[in-house]
Design an enzyme around this catalytic site. Structure first.
Site, PDB file in Angstrom:
ATOM      1  N   ARG A 173     -10.491  -2.229  -1.619  1.00 16.24           N
ATOM      2  CA  ARG A 173     -10.318  -3.546  -1.023  1.00 16.24           C
ATOM      3  C   ARG A 173     -11.521  -3.935  -0.172  1.00 16.24           C
ATOM      4  NH1 ARG A 173      -4.914  -1.716   1.892  1.00 16.24           N
ATOM      5  NH2 ARG A 173      -6.449  -0.109   2.441  1.00 16.24           N
ATOM      6  N   ASP A 215      -9.570  -2.688   6.878  1.00 12.99           N
ATOM      7  CA  ASP A 215      -9.534  -3.256   8.224  1.00 12.99           C
ATOM      8  C   ASP A 215     -10.915  -3.657   8.734  1.00 12.99           C
ATOM      9  OD1 ASP A 215      -6.748  -3.012   8.631  1.00 12.99           O
ATOM     10  OD2 ASP A 215      -7.001  -0.857   8.935  1.00 12.99           O
ATOM     11  N   ARG A 249      15.733  12.570   5.642  1.00 18.40           N
ATOM     12  CA  ARG A 249      16.079  13.403   6.789  1.00 18.40           C
ATOM     13  C   ARG A 249      15.391  14.758   6.590  1.00 18.40           C
ATOM     14  NH1 ARG A 249      17.017  17.217  10.501  1.00 18.40           N
ATOM     15  NH2 ARG A 249      18.845  16.857  11.811  1.00 18.40           N
ATOM     16  N   ILE A 266     -13.891   6.057  15.702  1.00 19.87           N
ATOM     17  CA  ILE A 266     -14.423   4.763  15.244  1.00 19.87           C
ATOM     18  C   ILE A 266     -13.415   4.189  14.260  1.00 19.87           C
ATOM     19  CG2 ILE A 266     -16.396   3.591  14.211  1.00 19.87           C
ATOM     20  CD1 ILE A 266     -17.077   5.142  16.793  1.00 19.87           C
ATOM     21  N   MET A 267     -12.798   3.070  14.604  1.00 21.19           N
ATOM     22  CA  MET A 267     -11.705   2.532  13.795  1.00 21.19           C
ATOM     23  C   MET A 267     -12.245   1.715  12.623  1.00 21.19           C
ATOM     24  SD  MET A 267      -9.400   3.965  15.520  1.00 21.19           S
ATOM     25  CE  MET A 267      -7.854   3.338  14.848  1.00 21.19           C
ATOM     26  N   HIS A 305       0.805  -1.213   0.000  1.00 20.36           N
ATOM     27  CA  HIS A 305       0.000   0.000   0.000  1.00 20.36           C
ATOM     28  C   HIS A 305       0.837   1.261   0.000  1.00 20.36           C
ATOM     29  CE1 HIS A 305      -4.101   1.827   0.961  1.00 20.36           C
ATOM     30  NE2 HIS A 305      -4.245   1.071  -0.096  1.00 20.36           N
ATOM     31  N   HIS A 307      -2.806   2.487  12.566  1.00 19.30           N
ATOM     32  CA  HIS A 307      -2.310   1.794  11.369  1.00 19.30           C
ATOM     33  C   HIS A 307      -2.809   0.355  11.460  1.00 19.30           C
ATOM     34  CE1 HIS A 307       0.039   0.904   7.952  1.00 19.30           C
ATOM     35  NE2 HIS A 307       1.269   1.037   8.411  1.00 19.30           N
ATOM     36  N   HIS A 357      -9.749   7.017   5.219  1.00 21.33           N
ATOM     37  CA  HIS A 357      -8.383   6.716   4.837  1.00 21.33           C
ATOM     38  C   HIS A 357      -7.654   7.996   4.448  1.00 21.33           C
ATOM     39  CE1 HIS A 357      -5.015   4.725   2.790  1.00 21.33           C
ATOM     40  NE2 HIS A 357      -5.340   3.671   3.505  1.00 21.33           N
TER      41      HIS A 357
END
Lengths: 376, 376
Positions: free
Chosen positions: A270, A312, A356, A256-257, A187, A222, A261
């Site tokens: 997906r 997810d 960096r 709320i998970m 991804h 994540h 996105h």
């Protein structure tokens, strides 16, 4: 360096951090291709090992190449003894992501990368052995068994489910696991992949970059999201409970998970794929609560917040219907995403620039040092 | 999302990746302050523990606070038994950075962070125990001894040197180590700190972020530079050999480590400080080669490339004169930089945004999937 020449961008949203030829995410707000192939085609027509080969070797394998690759992965599933002994000493109560992070790091001590020419071998080794590491630890503590991880299971999905239960898995479960592994494989510059690239950009060894990625994936913003989604779904006994409870949760500013996105703006390509698998598995196991509740949550979130489910959300219920313990959801993500991480580590090395950035300083102005005995 | 709205910036040079109140690096191309205090003042007037306290607790400690903090660190030096057993199983030939990465990860399994309110305790624990982890492993394999790491050494520098040799260290060596630890403690969004912040930005646990940082520091473009510098210096028997050999090396496009810096443009303010300590230690041990060779390399690099030595260059010879094995140079960097990493992890958490950049896609256009038996 004058700070005026720098752009202030917390979270690096909308900042391009490098070039990549591996995947496209959310062009025009939607869509996902791995090396040009649509995720819908890969999820319906390819095995996870084909996708792994595509990501790591930059082409879809021929039948002969795929056969050899499967044999190769099967031959790389054994765990070195010192690593087994450490897995036995890690407490049963440890977080499985901590176990995988540690096991991967220790493997890097036992089978170090001494030259970058070894990178493909290490990628294959990790792809083959990560389920062994996770499930050796799990079964040792859950079932008091020292399992033999050198199985002849043909696919990674079958291998995972067989190690988990000790039994020959249901064909539908193997197929569902295969699809799930394909969907989670890659991804672009997500946080864990980006952590791997930051580590790789110092020309650190392969394991250091993978360990950085596992650490980043662990967080609930994540990879941890699929576990959080399942915890949410399990709060409800019926679809009718969902709307009032979630209204109250949103009023409390609870996150709320499993929805929305950073990159996709209109939908996660997906999600419909894994949702259909979740529906099929729900029917197969006679579920009458979890799937209807999940759909009620989806409808509520769209109606109230115009947020769509991401991968997810329905992955959680799919795993649940297969009898996989919730604590192993994010580790499955690792067993799949190792392919994307490895492809990105190799790509970073092939055209390296040290990653960096700078920061916008908000601290105190220069001040005089006060010796310790004069401080108040 | 339209790629035209994104800026292409490999390596993120000149990109601001967030706010930070911890340190200023190279404003106007030079200078280094920790929370407003000049590095020159801290290196000459403060102990490393004072600097650690400043970074972690955002103020210089009073005498009473410093005394308590030193006692606290001394009380946190013991290694849990399962971790000792794993350290004994990690081969003597392992890379010490792999050992530290693994030991830190395993500590996260044994003493996990279950709530962010524990973060200061974990930062102090890691600061106290990292030298124990490194040197328990080292002495077990090098001297076949299971050392007791619960020493009463007053400072981190003394503690490190005492564990390393088993003897009471020379006062000058303790002072030099203290300065070195102060100089290495913090440096804004360098690659390892940034890796830690990427991991922390997913709300992963403290150890995951530190492990990511150790992995990133391992590379020769970052922490590994002090070891590479020593390998360079040891190639020469006299200052006269330097110029012709380095001319040839530059012609071969060999990278000379320990010179120049992504952020500093005119000089590294830490270099003159550690150089004077290196000179003092050189005299103390009767060196007539290493220091003169180092100065010859410095002069050559300035004359030929207008590159100045960074902190890593004279740190290498300073450690050498103290009898520290080269393989431990980068791990010392870890034992110091844990303070900066920890401060940045806490700062990231206090005002979090998921760090998730994008990439510029250079791969194949969308293409049709070809079933495995039709591929050539």
């Amino acid at each position: 360096m004058a700070t005026t020449s720098k752009k202030k961008t917390a979270g690096l949203a909308d900042i391009i951090a490098g070039e990549s030829a591996i995947c496209t995410v959310g062009k025009h707000g939607k869509g996902l291709n791995y090396r040009g192939y649509a995720i819908e085609d890969l999820a319906t027509q390819a095995s996870f090992e084909e996708v792994a080969y595509l990501l790591l070797y930059n082409k879809l394998p021929t039948r002969a190449e795929l056969t050899r690759y499967n044999q190769r992965l099967q031959s790389l599933r054994a765990i070195p003894d010192p690593l087994k002994e450490t897995l036995e000493k890690i407490p049963a109560t440890a977080h499985p992501m901590d176990v995988l992070r540690t096991a991967c790091s220790l493997l890097g001590c036992l089978e170090p990368e001494t030259d970058f020419s070894q990178q493909h071998g290490i990628a294959d080794r990790l792809l083959a052995v990560l389920p062994s590491l996770l499930l050796y630890w799990r079964r040792f503590h859950a079932d008091h068994q020292r399992i033999d991880t050198r199985t002849e299971a043909a696919s990674t999905g079958e291998y995972f489910l067989k190690l988990l239960t000790g039994k020959t898995p249901d064909k539908t479960h193997i197929d569902a696991m295969n699809v799930s592994l394909v969907l989670y494989a890659e991804h672009e510059f997500n946080a864990s992949t980006f952590a791997a690239r930051v580590a790789a950009s110092t020309l650190a060894d392969f394991y250091s970059a993978v360990v950085a990625a596992i650490g980043a994936l662990r967080g609930p913003l994540h990879g941890g999201a699929n576990e959080a989604a399942m915890e949410l779904i399990q709060r409800f006994q019926s679809p009718e409970e969902v709307a009032p409870a979630l209204k109250a949760a949103l009023a409390r500013k609870e996150k709320i998970m499993g929805f929305g996105h950073r990159v996709y703006k209109t939908s996660d390509p997906r999600s419909p794929i894994i949702k259909e698998w979740s529906r099929k598995l729900s029917t197969l196991c006679g579920d009458t609560v979890i799937f209807p509740v999940s759909e009620a949550i989806e409808q509520f979130m769209w109606h109230e917040k115009q947020l769509f489910p991401n991968l997810d959300f329905y992955s959680a219920s799919a795993y649940f219907f297969m009898g996989i313990p919730v604590m192993l959801y994010t580790p499955i993500f690792v067993c799949s995403r190792i392919t994307g991480w490895a492809a990105h580590i190799m790509e970073q090395r092939a055209n390296n620039a040290l990653i960096r950035p700078g920061s916008h300083y908000t601290g105190p102005e220069p001040r005089a040092f006060i010796p310790v005995d004069q401080r108040k």
